[in-house]
Design an enzyme around this catalytic site. Structure first.
Site, mmCIF file in Angstrom:
data_model
loop_
_atom_site.group_PDB
_atom_site.id
_atom_site.type_symbol
_atom_site.label_atom_id
_atom_site.label_comp_id
_atom_site.label_asym_id
_atom_site.label_seq_id
_atom_site.Cartn_x
_atom_site.Cartn_y
_atom_site.Cartn_z
ATOM 1 N N ASP A 1 79.984 21.681 88.140
ATOM 2 C CA ASP A 1 78.522 21.647 88.100
ATOM 3 C C ASP A 1 78.058 22.792 87.186
ATOM 4 O O ASP A 1 78.865 23.595 86.704
ATOM 5 C CB ASP A 1 77.926 21.748 89.511
HETATM 6 C C1 BGC Z 1 72.870 20.120 89.637
HETATM 7 C C2 BGC Z 1 73.550 18.827 89.262
HETATM 8 C C3 BGC Z 1 73.100 18.363 87.895
HETATM 9 C C4 BGC Z 1 73.358 19.472 86.906
HETATM 10 C C5 BGC Z 1 73.015 19.101 85.479
HETATM 11 C C6 BGC Z 1 72.916 21.149 88.539
HETATM 12 O O1 BGC Z 1 72.060 22.210 88.792
HETATM 13 O O2 BGC Z 1 73.469 20.634 90.808
HETATM 14 O O3 BGC Z 1 73.284 17.853 90.238
HETATM 15 O O4 BGC Z 1 73.763 17.189 87.559
HETATM 16 O O5 BGC Z 1 72.601 20.601 87.277
HETATM 17 O O6 BGC Z 1 71.664 19.061 85.258
#
Ligand code: BGC
Length: 757
Positions: free
Chosen positions: A281
């Site tokens: 993530d």
């Molecule tokens: C979130 C994810 C997301 C990623 C990309 C993160 O902060 O936890 O769910 O896909 O950002 O935007």
């Protein structure tokens, strides 16, 4: 027999064909990797953010230069074919090996045509509708250049304080698994078309079990619980062929998921046979420094060794893996494996054949935000609303007389789409006021007053702004705003109050310790009730709310989640009875925060409270509140009424792999046509480990005309009785089982069977 032979021959043929394709792909990738330098291989593992949409620390490096040097594998959250094509051109024309990039985005519940938030979608219990929503999202996103979505989010959540409960499918592993499959299918198709995009199941794993419901917080649970209650939806996505998996931010069993070999390799790859790639993530690798796992070099090596293939934003892989290789902290094999998986994904998407497969400029104009897509979104939104209460059949409303519409969410477009609507155009969203006005035309008089701010605390209202833009704030004293509402209420036959949470009161980093409707709005509701006029709550929320008081005092409550672009139309469709509501809750709604976690498939304990009872000394209960929810899992009313006949079981004594058939007669005893979600639950009375008091094992959404009856049958086999025992072996155990069928998890018809080995 002939049919069987044909099926066998066909599947053998498909197997041979897919093997041949694999051989071809492997040869292609091996040849390419033979030409790649170590830097270029590590470059494939690098996923910087584009900067268009940022949810954490932004990538500050010179991306263009890195692309030319082959140091970027993909980019995410860039919007438009023009931009994507320009970047892809740099990759395939100016980098040494001309390897195309993949372009990701958080396409979570629709693209420009926003569908209801995932928690809302799950309440349709309609897998075709959910698959269709993912297909529409994939078509629109791919028409804008996107080939990879960070969805489905399948984290089981039993704590409504956690803001990201809005992004998932609720508390149940079985329902969550069906939805995970439907979404993967809807997004990916078979990768042959330029509207088939790669899905990414997230956040693996257990992100939804954050302690105290506080986002990013620690999770810790037994393996038995993990395997039975939290992991199934991720596995279902893997079984459905999901192309990628995103690691979660939280720790599991003392090790952050991003560096957790047990999760990433032992379970995901070895047990489940996952063949795609795993992305961290957003700065998830770097965050392991704060978790206390070492410096950037150490955590990057830990992540790679655990099984992370791609590093989102943080550039830990890019800046440290070479050194770690030299020092023997990672192996060439590990880097090669990760690189191969990224290249395979690009190959499967068809990007080596045509790097511009998703860059057809003509598509956007005809495929995004089309009338057909909006119609689908409107229908699905109306089907996800849950009618929580309807005393004296106050709803549906008549399109006549005078209606007072009040509340901070009534004349509001920007909060309709809900959290994670990164591609939605809020200006094009339909507000409740607009939807109702269109519905009644000149047949009824519609009066409007805001009545209150979202919350009395201006700082709070600012905090829940969308993409940094503060929500509307009215400076007038609260009493004056209420008085405005009362002035129009006086003239009206009925009051509709559009109240609840704003879009960003749930979603990432939006946990709440108090899950009631904000006090300023409760004051408004109380004042409206005092008028003695009938009040309908149109309740916006991204989580189960604690609305015991409203539930006791307000005659009608329609929960509308965040319905997406077409929210206002869909809400009017249901309010005026053009659509009969059929949504059922995918979460339990507690009486208060203190009861959390409250979920239907709990264990009995050694001192259970008898069903429906309340305080008994030395029983598992509270002094100040009963164990009951306000609304149970699976619950939702309709404008018609469904009656369940007694449960008929094909046998009460079964053996081995026989099939049990459970049948009920469902009758629409009301006066309107409608849809009902018939739910099947089982309960294993004695087990080698304690078993939940009931577990969802099947459901059918059926349409019945007023007065119509239908026999609804479920086949139950050993597969439905299996669970992970204390050795984490997936098997069933002989014994007595209760079989339950009903319209929600509380009100069920029960039968009993014995199942022998
Ligand atoms: C979130 C994810 C997301 C990623 C990309 C993160 O902060 O936890 O769910 O896909 O950002 O935007």
């Amino acid at each position: 027999m002939r049919k069987l032979t044909i099926v066998l021959v066909l599947s053998l043929f498909a197997l041979v064909q897919s093997r041949a394709q694999d051989v071809k792909m492997n040869a292609f990738i091996s040849k390419l990797m033979g030409k790649m330098t170590l830097d270029e291989k590590i470059g494939q593992l690098n996923l910087p953010g584009s900067g268009d949409i940022v949810t954490g620390q932004a990538s500050n490096s010179d991306i263009g230069k890195k692309i030319k040097e082959g140091l970027v594998g993909g980019l995410f959250n860039i919007k438009s074919v023009a931009k994507i094509k320009a970047v892809q051109k740099v990759a395939v024309e100016e980098s040494r090996l001309k390897i195309p990039l993949i372009f990701g985005m958080d396409v979570i519940h629709g693209y420009e045509t926003a569908f209801p938030i995932p928690l809302g979608l799950s309440c349709t219990w309609d897998m075709n509708a959910i698959e269709k929503s993912a297909r529409v999202a994939a078509t629109e996103a791919s028409a804008d250049g996107i080939c990879w979505t960070f969805s489905p989010m399948v984290d089981i959540a039993r704590d409504p304080r956690w803001g990201r409960i809005a992004e998932g499918s609720g508390e149940d592993a079985y329902l969550g698994s069906q939805i995970a499959k439907a979404m993967v299918k809807g997004y990916q198709g078979d990768f042959s078309k330029n509207s088939d995009i790669m899905a990414c199941v997230k956040h693996y794993a257990l992100y939804g079990a954050a302690e105290g419901g506080r986002d990013y917080n620690t999770t810790d649970m037994s393996r038995v619980r993990m395997f039975n209650e939290y992991l199934p939806p991720y596995k279902a996505a893997v079984d459905a062929g999901v192309g990628s998996v995103m690691a979660s931010f939280n720790e599991v069993d003392g090790i952050p998921a991003t560096g957790n070999k047990f999760l990433m390799t032992d379970v995901l790859r070895k047990r489940w046979g996952f063949k795609g790639f795993v992305v961290s993530d957003y700065t998830g690798i770097n965050e392991m420094i704060a978790h206390g796992m070492g410096d950037l070099q150490a955590v990057s090596a830990l992540a790679l060794k655990a099984g992370i293939d791609m590093d989102m934003v943080g550039e830990g892989f890019l800046t440290t893996l070479k050194k770690s290789l030299k020092e023997g902290k990672v192996t060439m094999q590990e880097i090669d494996n990760a690189c191969r998986l990224i290249l395979e994904a690009k190959y499967k998407l068809g990007l080596f054949d045509n790097p511009y497969k998703y860059c057809d400029e003509k598509r956007a104009a005809t495929e995004i935000f089309t009338d057909a897509n909006r119609k689908t979104a409107r229908e699905i939104a109306a089907d996800c609303f849950v009618l929580l209460k309807n005393q004296g059949n106050l709803l549906p409303l008549k399109k006549s007389g005078t209606i007072a519409l009040v509340g901070p969410l009534a004349d509001n477009k920007e909060n309709m789409a809900g959290t994670w609507s990164v591609a939605a155009n809020f200006e094009k969203c339909i507000s409740v006021l607009q939807g109702m006005q269109e519905a009644v035309g000149n047949n009824a008089k519609l009066l409007y007053a805001q009545g209150s701010n979202l919350d009395a605390d201006k700082a709070f209202v600012e905090r829940v702004g969308i993409f940094g833009k503060p929500l509307h704030w009215d400076d007038r004293p609260a009493a004056d705003m209420i008085q405005d509402a009362l002035n129009i209420a006086k003239q009206a036959d009925v009051i509709v109050a559009a109240v609840g949470e704003s879009a960003e009161m749930t979603g990432e980093s939006s946990s709440r310790s108090n899950i009631s409707i904000p006090q300023a709005q409760e004051d408004l509701i109380a004042a409206l009730l005092k008028t003695g006029k009938p009040v309908v709550l149109v309740l916006f929320t991204g989580r189960p709310l604690a609305i015991k008081w409203e539930s006791d005092n307000v005659p009608a409550i329609l929960n509308v989640w965040f319905g997406g672009t077409e929210a206002g139309h869909a809400i009017s469709d249901v309010l005026f009875g053009d659509v009969n509501p059929s949504g059922k809750l995918s979460t339990t709604w507690p009486q208060n925060v203190g009861q959390i976690p409250l979920y239907y498939n709990h264990k009995n304990t050694g001192r259970p409270l008898p069903e429906g009872g309340w305080f008994q000394k030395f029983r598992s209960n509270y002094l100040d509140v009963s164990n009951d929810p306000v609304y149970p899992f699976g619950y939702g009313l309709s404008y018609t009424h469904f009656t369940y006949g007694d449960l008929k079981l094909s046998s009460t004594s079964l053996k081995g792999n026989q099939t049990l058939t459970a049948t009920v007669t469902l009758t629409n005893t009301g006066t309107k046509d409608g849809k009902e979600v018939v739910q099947l639950y089982t309960h294993q009375l004695v087990g080698s480990i304690t078993r939940p008091v009931k577990e969802l094992k099947g459901f059918q959404k059926v349409f019945l005309k007023a007065g119509e009856s239908k026999e609804i049958s479920f086949n139950i086999t050993l597969a439905d009785l299996k669970f992970y025992n204390s050795d984490l072996k997936y098997d069933w155990e002989a014994g007595d089982f209760e079989i339950m069928v009903g319209g929600n998890s509380r009100d069920v018809k029960v039968g009993k069977v014995n199942w022998k080995k």
